[in-house]
Enzyme design. Structure first.
Site: not given
Ligand code: PCA
Length: 198
Positions: A144, A165
């Protein structure tokens, strides 16, 4: 002249989960017109080598704004990331089995990029819509963070771009071994829609 659109990205499932709420939200919102602009959703692989290519291809079409989303299981609410760091340091291998330690996202790039989304306006819009959310000061050092850094590096300041997020949804909470926070997928979709509107 291509017609204007907003780019929304989600991630495929990873880390043993059967679904990723960001993938489901991106699918739910694909082709919807939000705030006067159609949403174009793109699914990113949880693959440190491939994700930047898929992302850069989507960015090359010239979106008017970019909202990147992913799962942060354990987070209690939707969270706007303030910053992406030029660091890859994985606690979990990616879906191709690759682990990175102490490597830059872009060698020689700036240490960090700030979100260029209107963070306070999105928080206010969430509040008005009854969606609790907050600003997070770390996106982690996994995929992310990597895609937020990559997108900001590619776009410069002109196009609003940042990362959102998402908490676990009910499917992930039901399959988890230990109790954890979750937000029903319908609420996750709504939070993403309100963020796009703002
Ligand atoms: N969350 C991960 C990578 C893919 C996702 O949905 C992250 O927080 O890095």
């Amino acid at each position: 002249m291509p017609s204007p659109f907003m780019l929304l990205t989600g991630f495929e499932p990873f880390g043993g989960d059967a679904v990723n709420p960001s993938d489901l939200a991106a699918r739910a919102l694909h082709d919807e017109v939000v705030g006067g602009l159609p949403v174009r959703s793109v699914l990113l692989p949880v693959d440190t080598a491939r994700a930047p290519h898929v992302l850069r291809e989507a960015l090359a079409d010239g979106p008017s704004a970019v909202l990147l989303t992913g799962l942060a299981a354990g987070r209690p609410q939707v969270a706007l990331e303030r910053v992406a760091l030029n660091v890859l340091d994985f606690r979990l291998p990616d879906n191709a089995g690759v682990t990175k330690q102490d490597e830059p996202v872009v060698p020689g790039g700036p240490d960090a990029y700030l979100s260029t989304l209107p963070l306070r306006a999105i928080l206010a819009a969430w509040r008005a819509a009854g969606v609790p959310g907050y600003i997070s000061d770390t996106a982690g050092l996994y995929l992310c963070n990597q895609v937020m850094y990559t997108a900001r590096h590619a776009l410069g300041e002109g196009v609003p771009c940042g990362f959102l997020h998402l908490p676990a949804n009910e499917a992930i909470a039901l399959s988890a071994r230990a109790p954890g926070p979750y937000l029903p997928q319908g609420e996750i979709d709504r939070a993403v829609r309100v963020a796009l509107e703002a």
